[in-house]
Structures are given as C-alpha cells and as structure tokens.
Enzyme design. Sequence first.
Site, PDB file in Angstrom:
ATOM      1  N   CYS A 119      81.836  30.186   0.836  1.00 49.18           N
ATOM      2  CA  CYS A 119      82.130  29.176   1.871  1.00 49.18           C
ATOM      3  C   CYS A 119      82.920  29.741   3.041  1.00 49.18           C
ATOM      4  O   CYS A 119      82.967  29.132   4.114  1.00 49.18           O
ATOM      5  CB  CYS A 119      82.895  28.002   1.260  1.00 49.18           C
ATOM      6  SG  CYS A 119      82.047  27.290  -0.143  1.00 49.18           S
ATOM      7  N   HIS A 259      86.792  23.332   6.129  1.00 48.57           N
ATOM      8  CA  HIS A 259      85.580  23.407   5.311  1.00 48.57           C
ATOM      9  C   HIS A 259      85.396  22.066   4.610  1.00 48.57           C
ATOM     10  O   HIS A 259      86.346  21.491   4.094  1.00 48.57           O
ATOM     11  CB  HIS A 259      85.729  24.542   4.295  1.00 48.57           C
ATOM     12  CG  HIS A 259      84.658  24.552   3.251  1.00 48.57           C
ATOM     13  ND1 HIS A 259      83.318  24.430   3.559  1.00 48.57           N
ATOM     14  CD2 HIS A 259      84.726  24.644   1.891  1.00 48.57           C
ATOM     15  CE1 HIS A 259      82.610  24.456   2.434  1.00 48.57           C
ATOM     16  NE2 HIS A 259      83.441  24.573   1.427  1.00 48.57           N
ATOM     17  N   ASN A 289      78.616  19.450   0.764  1.00 43.49           N
ATOM     18  CA  ASN A 289      79.198  20.789   0.946  1.00 43.49           C
ATOM     19  C   ASN A 289      78.060  21.773   1.253  1.00 43.49           C
ATOM     20  O   ASN A 289      77.219  22.030   0.387  1.00 43.49           O
ATOM     21  CB  ASN A 289      79.937  21.171  -0.344  1.00 43.49           C
ATOM     22  CG  ASN A 289      80.588  22.544  -0.275  1.00 43.49           C
ATOM     23  OD1 ASN A 289      80.324  23.328   0.638  1.00 43.49           O
ATOM     24  ND2 ASN A 289      81.425  22.840  -1.243  1.00 43.49           N
TER      25      ASN A 289
HETATM   26  O1  UT7 Z   1      83.313  24.817  -1.439  1.00 45.19           O
HETATM   27  C1  UT7 Z   1      84.005  25.679  -2.278  1.00 45.19           C
HETATM   28  C2  UT7 Z   1      85.195  25.074  -2.880  1.00 45.19           C
HETATM   29  N1  UT7 Z   1      84.853  23.928  -3.687  1.00 45.19           N
HETATM   30  C3  UT7 Z   1      85.742  22.981  -3.839  1.00 45.19           C
HETATM   31  O2  UT7 Z   1      86.790  23.050  -3.235  1.00 45.19           O
HETATM   32  C4  UT7 Z   1      85.450  21.865  -4.800  1.00 45.19           C
HETATM   33  C5  UT7 Z   1      86.697  21.533  -5.571  1.00 45.19           C
HETATM   34  N2  UT7 Z   1      86.518  20.547  -6.646  1.00 45.19           N
HETATM   35  C6  UT7 Z   1      86.176  19.262  -6.430  1.00 45.19           C
HETATM   36  O3  UT7 Z   1      85.846  18.876  -5.334  1.00 45.19           O
HETATM   37  C7  UT7 Z   1      86.295  18.291  -7.589  1.00 45.19           C
HETATM   38  O4  UT7 Z   1      86.936  18.934  -8.663  1.00 45.19           O
HETATM   39  C8  UT7 Z   1      84.933  17.728  -8.078  1.00 45.19           C
HETATM   40  C9  UT7 Z   1      84.393  16.737  -7.052  1.00 45.19           C
HETATM   41  C10 UT7 Z   1      83.950  18.828  -8.309  1.00 45.19           C
HETATM   42  C11 UT7 Z   1      85.140  16.941  -9.380  1.00 45.19           C
HETATM   43  O5  UT7 Z   1      86.097  15.930  -9.208  1.00 45.19           O
HETATM   44  P1  UT7 Z   1      87.289  15.751 -10.245  1.00 45.19           P
HETATM   45  O6  UT7 Z   1      88.070  14.589  -9.818  1.00 45.19           O
HETATM   46  O7  UT7 Z   1      88.000  17.075 -10.329  1.00 45.19           O
HETATM   47  O8  UT7 Z   1      86.528  15.406 -11.567  1.00 45.19           O
HETATM   48  P2  UT7 Z   1      86.581  16.150 -12.972  1.00 45.19           P
HETATM   49  O9  UT7 Z   1      85.787  17.396 -12.938  1.00 45.19           O
HETATM   50  O10 UT7 Z   1      87.990  16.201 -13.450  1.00 45.19           O
HETATM   51  O11 UT7 Z   1      85.829  15.117 -13.877  1.00 45.19           O
HETATM   52  C12 UT7 Z   1      86.414  13.829 -14.185  1.00 45.19           C
HETATM   53  C13 UT7 Z   1      85.411  13.051 -15.023  1.00 45.19           C
HETATM   54  C14 UT7 Z   1      84.868  13.841 -16.203  1.00 45.19           C
HETATM   55  O12 UT7 Z   1      84.664  12.922 -17.272  1.00 45.19           O
HETATM   56  P3  UT7 Z   1      85.671  12.877 -18.505  1.00 45.19           P
HETATM   57  O13 UT7 Z   1      85.638  14.267 -19.102  1.00 45.19           O
HETATM   58  O14 UT7 Z   1      87.007  12.537 -17.917  1.00 45.19           O
HETATM   59  O15 UT7 Z   1      85.091  11.836 -19.368  1.00 45.19           O
HETATM   60  C15 UT7 Z   1      83.532  14.327 -15.717  1.00 45.19           C
HETATM   61  O16 UT7 Z   1      82.615  14.535 -16.758  1.00 45.19           O
HETATM   62  O17 UT7 Z   1      84.285  12.713 -14.206  1.00 45.19           O
HETATM   63  C16 UT7 Z   1      83.100  13.173 -14.851  1.00 45.19           C
HETATM   64  N3  UT7 Z   1      82.130  13.544 -13.843  1.00 45.19           N
HETATM   65  C17 UT7 Z   1      81.279  12.687 -13.286  1.00 45.19           C
HETATM   66  N4  UT7 Z   1      81.068  11.376 -13.493  1.00 45.19           N
HETATM   67  C18 UT7 Z   1      80.130  10.785 -12.747  1.00 45.19           C
HETATM   68  C19 UT7 Z   1      81.965  14.769 -13.277  1.00 45.19           C
HETATM   69  N5  UT7 Z   1      80.967  14.716 -12.357  1.00 45.19           N
HETATM   70  C20 UT7 Z   1      80.543  13.426 -12.346  1.00 45.19           C
HETATM   71  C21 UT7 Z   1      79.559  12.756 -11.613  1.00 45.19           C
HETATM   72  N6  UT7 Z   1      79.387  11.428 -11.844  1.00 45.19           N
HETATM   73  N7  UT7 Z   1      78.794  13.368 -10.686  1.00 45.19           N
END
Ligand code: UT7
Length: 332
Positions: A119, A259, A289
């Site tokens: 990125c 970004h 993204n």
């Molecule tokens: O561009 C390069 C750099 N990239 C970034 O900076 C991205 C950084 N990370 C993020 O933007 C976020 O971490 C994400 C958007 C990828 C994920 O958000 P989060 O709030 O960190 O969610 P999480 O991974 O902690 O997941 C929370 C819950 C999980 O369920 P449980 O284990 O709590 O039951 C996931 O399985 O949300 C679930 N989950 C989803 N649910 C519905 C993960 N993806 C999804 C989804 N729809 N698409």
Amino acid sequence: MIHDFDRPVARIAGTGHATGTRILTNADLEKMVETSDEWITTRTGIKERRIVENGVVTSDLCVDACQQALDEAGVSPHEIDYIVLGTVTGDMKFPSTATIIQSKLKAYNATTFDVSAACSGWVYGIEIADSLIRAGRADKILVIGAEILSSMTNYNDRKTCVLFGDGAGAALLVRSNDDRGFLSTYTGSNGDLAHLLICEGGGSYKPGKNRDIPSEDFTIYMNGNEVFRHAVRIMDHAALTALEKARLSPEDVDMFIPHQANIRIIEAMKKRLKFPDEKVFVNIQKYGNTSSASIPTALDEAKNQGRVKEGDVILVAAFGGGFTWASAAFRL
Ligand code: UT7
C-alpha cells in the site's frame, strides 16, 4: 530514509485515475459470504468497490490514469524520463509492468521499473522520483500506484474479501520553478512483521508449479486486528514525521489524504492530528482498499471535486504489507 528540504524541486503537474467498471456492493458480498452491509459499513466504512472486467490488466488501468496526467500537464509520452509503478499485482511476473506501460504509451525515452511496497508503493515511488529530479537525473517522471487486488483476493474469506478493490492512480512529477512541490518525504519498513499481511504463493518460496500448495496461499492473508493496531500507530508517526521534516504543523495542512484502508483508522488519525472533517479526504466508501492506488486516486478526485487547488499544502500517509510506511508533504 528521512529527507528534509529547504526548497521544492519536483512538483505534481498532472494526475489521473482509473478503476474497475464492475461495482461490487455490500449486498453482493452478502450473497457470497456470511457478512452484512451493517458489519462492513461500521467496521470498515466501505459500501462499494470497483472490480475490473475479465481481461483487463493492471497496465490497462495505468495507461488510462497516465494519459489523464499527461494531458493535464500538456506533456507528451516521449518526454518522460522514468516510469515508476508501485504494485504487487503487476500484469506478469516479469517484465515489470512499468515496461508494459512504456510500450502501451510509446514512452520510449523512459527508464522503467516497479516498486514492491504494497500500500505504500505510490509514496515510495514519489520519494524515488523526487530524489531523481532533485539529483538532476530526470525532469519528468510518471509515478503510478495500481492494483488489481481482485486477482489475489479469496472470495470465500469474509475477513478480507469485503475490503479490496481495483484501481490505478498516476501523478506526473516535473521540475518545479516556483514554491510548489515536495516539502518532505519519509519512508520506512519493518520486515519482522511481514507475516501479518502476506501473499506467500507464486514466488520462489511457494512456486505456482508445485501442486501441493493450497490455493489460499496465492491470495491475501491478513491478521486484521494486529495490522489495525500497527496501522494506527505507524500512520500517525509517518504523518507527523513528514510534517516535522517540512517544518509544518497540522494547522498548515489544507488537505490530509491518508491511505484508505479502514474508516476507523482514518477517524483515529483525524482525532489525533486534530484535523477538522473538511481537511481529510475520504473515498473508501466507493472504492474500498485499493492499496497503492488509494492515495493518488484520492488526490485526483480531490482535485476534480475542487476540494484542493493549486498552492494548497497536502499531506499524504500510507501503511501496508511488509510492513512498509511512507508519507509526504507537498504544495500542489
Ligand atoms: O491496507 C493495508 C493495511 N490494512 C489495514 O490497515 C487493515 C487493518 N485491519 C482492519 O481494517 C480490520 O481489522 C478489519 C476490517 C480487517 C476487521 O475488523 P475488526 O474489527 O478488526 O474485526 P475482527 O477481525 O476482530 O473480527 C471481529 C469479528 C470476528 O468474529 P468473532 O470471532 O468475534 O465471532 C470475525 O470473524 O467479526 C467477524 N468478521 C466478520 N463478520 C461479518 C470478520 N469479517 C467479517 C465480515 N462480516 N466480513
């Protein structure tokens, strides 16, 4: 590397962007994986992403974006000294996609290469191009950030497939003869954290010809939580370092273009740097993204929408796989 400039030498003379033409909405994704518009919107800020039609390759988007940048500046392809492309989804393993762009643009006087910094690729390219112009080695350089991330997204993995889109953004850098131009650039990386955001397959480590390699290894893996935590901290650091090197404070900035990875990262930075809403450009809702394409696409849109104008001070900051990070401050 940290640069600290008394006087701008290179400025942006033209910009352009191109995206995939197929709109992939949150409603479409609800039919593909177990997710919801509500989850995607609140956790990421994304509503839609642009995906290319079959047969469209990264260099196609780049040529479109570059042509717009050249037209705006009134520069013809044969005047270009270098073409620098930040990408991790080039057309082929080799030659570099910058070389393919050269051929399509007929920019035969250019030296061409790709930069692999995920990125941060476009801002890395900016630092290289600014340095080349500063060193007197070049006058006109196309710097592009472009990705067809749909080519390495696992559309069965809800943790990543809701995030990414396809696009390209280009800027033409020329020698400046006034106070417009780059006031600072800053880049950094930390390979110890590579495993948190990675695509392992297709290189010499896990070559495509070995059938024992699972297909997921050819798509993006991300530990979202961990990446998020580092992203907020490192992008803050990158933005503040670019300002410090340019001897500016956040109040001097007319537009901050971060970004576009997650609206919550952008909001956290906005709060920390005390930028009002109107000084932060956000288009993640429309494109998702797009990795290295996100900042140059946002810059071009900000110009087209009249949100920024000639003479404005712009701050950009990127963070991505590697980890890599990069920032720059410039007068448009
Ligand atoms: O561009 C390069 C750099 N990239 C970034 O900076 C991205 C950084 N990370 C993020 O933007 C976020 O971490 C994400 C958007 C990828 C994920 O958000 P989060 O709030 O960190 O969610 P999480 O991974 O902690 O997941 C929370 C819950 C999980 O369920 P449980 O284990 O709590 O039951 C996931 O399985 O949300 C679930 N989950 C989803 N649910 C519905 C993960 N993806 C999804 C989804 N729809 N698409």
